[in-house]
Design a protein around this motif. Sequence first.
Motif, PDB file in Angstrom:
ATOM      1  N   MET A  58       0.844  -1.182   0.000  1.00 28.41           N
ATOM      2  CA  MET A  58       0.000   0.000   0.000  1.00 28.41           C
ATOM      3  C   MET A  58       0.887   1.242   0.000  1.00 28.41           C
ATOM      4  SD  MET A  58      -2.792   1.031   2.728  1.00 28.41           S
ATOM      5  CE  MET A  58      -2.862   2.682   3.215  1.00 28.41           C
ATOM      6  N   ASP A  59       0.563   2.174  -0.821  1.00 29.96           N
ATOM      7  CA  ASP A  59       1.349   3.392  -0.948  1.00 29.96           C
ATOM      8  C   ASP A  59       0.550   4.561  -0.371  1.00 29.96           C
ATOM      9  OD1 ASP A  59       3.021   5.007  -3.760  1.00 29.96           O
ATOM     10  OD2 ASP A  59       3.043   5.420  -1.636  1.00 29.96           O
ATOM     11  N   VAL A  60       0.730   4.801   0.914  1.00 32.89           N
ATOM     12  CA  VAL A  60      -0.024   5.855   1.599  1.00 32.89           C
ATOM     13  C   VAL A  60       0.280   7.212   0.989  1.00 32.89           C
ATOM     14  CG1 VAL A  60      -0.403   7.018   3.808  1.00 32.89           C
ATOM     15  CG2 VAL A  60      -0.153   4.541   3.743  1.00 32.89           C
ATOM     16  N   ALA A  61       1.549   7.458   0.667  1.00 31.97           N
ATOM     17  CA  ALA A  61       1.930   8.762   0.108  1.00 31.97           C
ATOM     18  C   ALA A  61       1.179   9.044  -1.191  1.00 31.97           C
ATOM     19  CB  ALA A  61       3.432   8.806  -0.134  1.00 31.97           C
ATOM     20  N   ARG A  62       1.039   8.059  -2.043  1.00 31.20           N
ATOM     21  CA  ARG A  62       0.326   8.256  -3.317  1.00 31.20           C
ATOM     22  C   ARG A  62      -1.154   8.527  -3.066  1.00 31.20           C
ATOM     23  NH1 ARG A  62       1.672   3.719  -7.004  1.00 31.20           N
ATOM     24  NH2 ARG A  62       3.659   4.725  -6.737  1.00 31.20           N
ATOM     25  N   GLN A  63      -1.735   7.839  -2.100  1.00 29.39           N
ATOM     26  CA  GLN A  63      -3.160   7.996  -1.832  1.00 29.39           C
ATOM     27  C   GLN A  63      -3.482   9.295  -1.110  1.00 29.39           C
ATOM     28  OE1 GLN A  63      -4.872   4.599   0.078  1.00 29.39           O
ATOM     29  NE2 GLN A  63      -3.939   3.177  -1.349  1.00 29.39           N
ATOM     30  N   THR A  64      -2.479   9.946  -0.563  1.00 24.92           N
ATOM     31  CA  THR A  64      -2.706  11.181   0.196  1.00 24.92           C
ATOM     32  C   THR A  64      -1.992  12.375  -0.422  1.00 24.92           C
ATOM     33  OG1 THR A  64      -0.858  10.667   1.686  1.00 24.92           O
ATOM     34  CG2 THR A  64      -3.043   9.899   2.356  1.00 24.92           C
ATOM     35  N   ALA A 110       0.305  -1.346   7.817  1.00 27.71           N
ATOM     36  CA  ALA A 110      -0.347  -0.905   6.581  1.00 27.71           C
ATOM     37  C   ALA A 110      -1.857  -1.118   6.635  1.00 27.71           C
ATOM     38  CB  ALA A 110       0.251  -1.632   5.383  1.00 27.71           C
ATOM     39  N   GLY A 111      -2.296  -2.197   7.258  1.00 31.02           N
ATOM     40  CA  GLY A 111      -3.728  -2.447   7.383  1.00 31.02           C
ATOM     41  C   GLY A 111      -4.435  -1.378   8.211  1.00 31.02           C
ATOM     42  N   ASP A 112      -3.738  -0.890   9.234  1.00 30.87           N
ATOM     43  CA  ASP A 112      -4.305   0.186  10.052  1.00 30.87           C
ATOM     44  C   ASP A 112      -4.478   1.453   9.219  1.00 30.87           C
ATOM     45  OD1 ASP A 112      -4.285  -1.445  12.391  1.00 30.87           O
ATOM     46  OD2 ASP A 112      -2.169  -0.947  12.706  1.00 30.87           O
ATOM     47  N   PHE A 113      -3.489   1.744   8.377  1.00 33.91           N
ATOM     48  CA  PHE A 113      -3.587   2.917   7.506  1.00 33.91           C
ATOM     49  C   PHE A 113      -4.657   2.716   6.440  1.00 33.91           C
ATOM     50  CE2 PHE A 113       0.428   4.239   9.348  1.00 33.91           C
ATOM     51  CZ  PHE A 113       0.254   5.610   9.425  1.00 33.91           C
ATOM     52  N   ALA A 114      -4.750   1.505   5.896  1.00 32.00           N
ATOM     53  CA  ALA A 114      -5.777   1.235   4.886  1.00 32.00           C
ATOM     54  C   ALA A 114      -7.168   1.467   5.475  1.00 32.00           C
ATOM     55  CB  ALA A 114      -5.649  -0.196   4.369  1.00 32.00           C
TER      56      ALA A 114
END
Length: 52
Positions: free
Chosen positions: A1-7, A39-43
């Motif tokens: 999961m790419d948090v930076a891309r999604q935010t 990552a699951g917590d961020f998802a």
Amino acid sequence: MDVARQTARFTGADLEDVVRRAGLNAIRRAGGSVQSVNAGDFAGALEDRAPR
């Protein structure tokens, strides 16, 4: 999961909200002995956010 891309277009307040929600998800998952936020917590945090 790419948090930076999604935010990418999030404000500082938006990012703070995601991190806070991810932390709360980790506490719900592991209780008071939580050692890390995964990552699951961020998802879950990103899914929980109301669309803007």
